[in-house]
Design a protein around this motif. Structure first.
Motif, PDB file in Angstrom:
ATOM      1  N   TYR A  73      54.378  41.868  35.950  1.00  0.00           N
ATOM      2  CA  TYR A  73      53.682  40.653  35.696  1.00  0.00           C
ATOM      3  C   TYR A  73      52.983  39.847  37.026  1.00  0.00           C
ATOM      4  N   ALA A  74      53.634  40.301  37.938  1.00  0.00           N
ATOM      5  CA  ALA A  74      53.031  39.817  39.483  1.00  0.00           C
ATOM      6  C   ALA A  74      51.818  40.610  39.570  1.00  0.00           C
ATOM      7  N   ALA A  75      51.900  42.014  39.329  1.00  0.00           N
ATOM      8  CA  ALA A  75      50.625  42.878  39.365  1.00  0.00           C
ATOM      9  C   ALA A  75      49.614  42.447  38.475  1.00  0.00           C
ATOM     10  N   MET A  76      49.921  41.892  37.478  1.00  0.00           N
ATOM     11  CA  MET A  76      48.800  41.432  36.376  1.00  0.00           C
ATOM     12  C   MET A  76      48.228  40.325  36.946  1.00  0.00           C
ATOM     13  N   PHE A  77      48.957  39.565  37.708  1.00  0.00           N
ATOM     14  CA  PHE A  77      48.342  38.409  38.324  1.00  0.00           C
ATOM     15  C   PHE A  77      47.465  38.778  39.397  1.00  0.00           C
ATOM     16  N   GLU A  78      47.803  39.608  40.385  1.00  0.00           N
ATOM     17  CA  GLU A  78      46.651  39.991  41.255  1.00  0.00           C
ATOM     18  C   GLU A  78      45.878  40.590  40.783  1.00  0.00           C
ATOM     19  N   ALA A  79      45.864  41.481  39.911  1.00  0.00           N
ATOM     20  CA  ALA A  79      44.600  42.024  39.143  1.00  0.00           C
ATOM     21  C   ALA A  79      43.640  40.897  38.540  1.00  0.00           C
ATOM     22  N   LEU A  80      44.214  39.853  37.998  1.00  0.00           N
ATOM     23  CA  LEU A  80      43.463  38.754  37.529  1.00  0.00           C
ATOM     24  C   LEU A  80      42.816  37.807  38.553  1.00  0.00           C
ATOM     25  N   LEU A  81      43.623  37.455  39.527  1.00  0.00           N
ATOM     26  CA  LEU A  81      43.025  36.747  40.540  1.00  0.00           C
ATOM     27  C   LEU A  81      42.165  37.259  41.617  1.00  0.00           C
ATOM     28  N   GLY A  82      42.480  38.586  41.773  1.00  0.00           N
ATOM     29  CA  GLY A  82      41.394  39.498  42.541  1.00  0.00           C
ATOM     30  C   GLY A  82      41.914  39.789  43.872  1.00  0.00           C
ATOM     31  N   PRO A  83      41.415  40.673  44.678  1.00  0.00           N
ATOM     32  CA  PRO A  83      41.928  41.409  46.170  1.00  0.00           C
ATOM     33  C   PRO A  83      41.323  40.350  46.870  1.00  0.00           C
ATOM     34  N   GLU A  84      40.836  39.238  47.109  1.00  0.00           N
ATOM     35  CA  GLU A  84      40.237  38.379  48.323  1.00  0.00           C
ATOM     36  C   GLU A  84      41.358  37.424  48.614  1.00  0.00           C
ATOM     37  N   HIS A  85      42.599  37.598  47.863  1.00  0.00           N
ATOM     38  CA  HIS A  85      43.866  36.846  48.302  1.00  0.00           C
ATOM     39  C   HIS A  85      44.705  38.013  48.663  1.00  0.00           C
ATOM     40  N   ALA A  94      32.945  24.655  28.908  1.00  0.00           N
ATOM     41  CA  ALA A  94      33.432  25.333  27.404  1.00  0.00           C
ATOM     42  C   ALA A  94      33.980  24.082  26.715  1.00  0.00           C
ATOM     43  N   HIS A  95      33.954  24.310  25.231  1.00  0.00           N
ATOM     44  CA  HIS A  95      34.343  23.335  24.469  1.00  0.00           C
ATOM     45  C   HIS A  95      35.763  24.066  24.025  1.00  0.00           C
ATOM     46  N   HIS A  96      36.022  25.278  24.232  1.00  0.00           N
ATOM     47  CA  HIS A  96      37.221  25.894  23.593  1.00  0.00           C
ATOM     48  C   HIS A  96      37.437  27.153  24.416  1.00  0.00           C
ATOM     49  N   VAL A  97      38.752  27.890  24.433  1.00  0.00           N
ATOM     50  CA  VAL A  97      39.081  28.891  25.091  1.00  0.00           C
ATOM     51  C   VAL A  97      39.831  29.711  24.293  1.00  0.00           C
ATOM     52  N   SER A  98      39.890  30.914  24.354  1.00  0.00           N
ATOM     53  CA  SER A  98      40.666  31.813  23.776  1.00  0.00           C
ATOM     54  C   SER A  98      41.312  33.159  24.732  1.00  0.00           C
ATOM     55  N   VAL A  99      42.503  33.007  24.502  1.00  0.00           N
ATOM     56  CA  VAL A  99      43.277  33.940  25.661  1.00  0.00           C
ATOM     57  C   VAL A  99      44.637  34.443  24.680  1.00  0.00           C
ATOM     58  N   PRO A 100      45.027  35.826  25.293  1.00  0.00           N
ATOM     59  CA  PRO A 100      46.228  36.381  24.403  1.00  0.00           C
ATOM     60  C   PRO A 100      47.262  35.391  24.775  1.00  0.00           C
ATOM     61  N   ALA A 112      38.872  40.347  19.301  1.00  0.00           N
ATOM     62  CA  ALA A 112      37.691  39.590  19.460  1.00  0.00           C
ATOM     63  C   ALA A 112      37.844  39.241  21.090  1.00  0.00           C
ATOM     64  N   GLU A 113      36.411  38.597  21.192  1.00  0.00           N
ATOM     65  CA  GLU A 113      36.143  38.379  22.648  1.00  0.00           C
ATOM     66  C   GLU A 113      37.225  37.108  23.258  1.00  0.00           C
ATOM     67  N   ASN A 114      37.572  37.361  24.452  1.00  0.00           N
ATOM     68  CA  ASN A 114      38.440  36.478  25.371  1.00  0.00           C
ATOM     69  C   ASN A 114      38.027  35.717  26.326  1.00  0.00           C
ATOM     70  N   ASP A 115      38.765  34.837  26.820  1.00  0.00           N
ATOM     71  CA  ASP A 115      38.305  34.042  28.019  1.00  0.00           C
ATOM     72  C   ASP A 115      39.083  34.122  29.149  1.00  0.00           C
ATOM     73  N   ARG A 116      39.729  35.546  29.461  1.00  0.00           N
ATOM     74  CA  ARG A 116      40.691  35.789  30.398  1.00  0.00           C
ATOM     75  C   ARG A 116      39.652  35.410  31.617  1.00  0.00           C
ATOM     76  N   THR A 117      38.597  36.002  31.965  1.00  0.00           N
ATOM     77  CA  THR A 117      37.684  35.842  32.971  1.00  0.00           C
ATOM     78  C   THR A 117      37.410  34.511  33.430  1.00  0.00           C
ATOM     79  N   ARG A 118      37.011  33.771  32.353  1.00  0.00           N
ATOM     80  CA  ARG A 118      37.199  32.069  32.457  1.00  0.00           C
ATOM     81  C   ARG A 118      38.284  31.723  33.086  1.00  0.00           C
ATOM     82  N   MET A 119      39.391  31.892  32.640  1.00  0.00           N
ATOM     83  CA  MET A 119      40.657  31.581  33.012  1.00  0.00           C
ATOM     84  C   MET A 119      40.756  31.722  34.350  1.00  0.00           C
TER      85      MET A 119
END
Length: 234
Positions: free
Chosen positions: A22-34, A132-138, A213-220
């Protein structure tokens, strides 16, 4: 930015070998700039001082915040110590433990499992959000926040999960019940791993189908990034 990842759980079985922890998933989500430092909270690892990092993310977990586990109360104590001092972002279990630590209540919901792609309607926009009026995420949860801590604002939710995204203005914190760090592939694999135990075949099939379906992970990721930038520059 130096982000402390408070890892409170692990993927079941051998899923970590394929999808990472799960930590690695957050690193991938938030990016290498941190830069990141991971704390294995289940083993009793916590920062000695909130100032060790610029911000903290609290991950998901198979545990419940009400479980009599030895690491739960120390984590709550750390969050209370960090409240208002260091920006916090909680996801799923992290969302729930923050609510409990700050005066709310979490229970195992009689609504059952929320699994698959979870859609929330935006009720209020914070400065770090877009239009955005709504967001969809796993998502994958049975526990829910049922009583809000004092001073909390509900930014988004659904009929199933009314308190989907929360803002804690006095705590420099936000939290969300769904899992932006979960790729659809991992979310599907997790459902398959729990098919027949936590979910019926019908529930599993419907949840897996929704994840195509499309999701809003990038937006999050963008929302979390802007929130952290806003709070660390304050």
């Amino acid at each position: 930015m130096k982000i402390g990842l408070l890892e409170t759980g692990n993927p079941p079985g051998d899923l970590a070998e394929t999808h990472g922890g799960y930590a690695a998933m957050f690193e991938a989500l938030l990016g290498p700039e941190h830069s990141y430092r991971v704390y294995d909270v289940q083993k009793g690892e916590l920062p000695e001082d909130p100032a060790e990092n610029d911000a903290y993310v609290i991950t998901g977990s198979a545990a419940g915040v009400y479980d009599p586990l030895p690491w739960i109360e120390p984590l709550k104590a750390f969050l209370r110590a960090a409240k208002g001092e260091t920006p916090l972002v909680g996801v799923c279990f992290g969302h729930q433990i923050m609510a409990e630590a700050f005066g709310g209540k979490v229970v195992k919901s009689d609504k059952g499992w929320g699994v698959g792609l979870q859609a929330y309607e935006v009720a209020e926009r914070a400065p770090w959000m877009d239009d955005a009026h709504h967001v969809s995420v796993p998502g994958s949860h049975q526990d829910q926040v049922v009583e809000l801590p004092p001073g909390t604002r509900v930014l988004a939710g659904s009929a199933f999960t009314p308190y989907g995204i929360l803002a804690y203005d006095d705590a420099r914190a936000i939290s969300m019940q769904f899992h932006p760090e979960f790729s659809p592939a991992y979310a599907k694999a997790l459902i398959e791993a729990r098919r027949g135990t936590r979910f019926t075949d019908e529930q599993a099939d419907a949840a897996i189908a929704s994840l195509s379906a499309e999701n809003d992970r990038t937006r999050m990721a963008e929302w979390i990034g802007r929130f952290l930038a806003q709070e660390t520059q304050a």
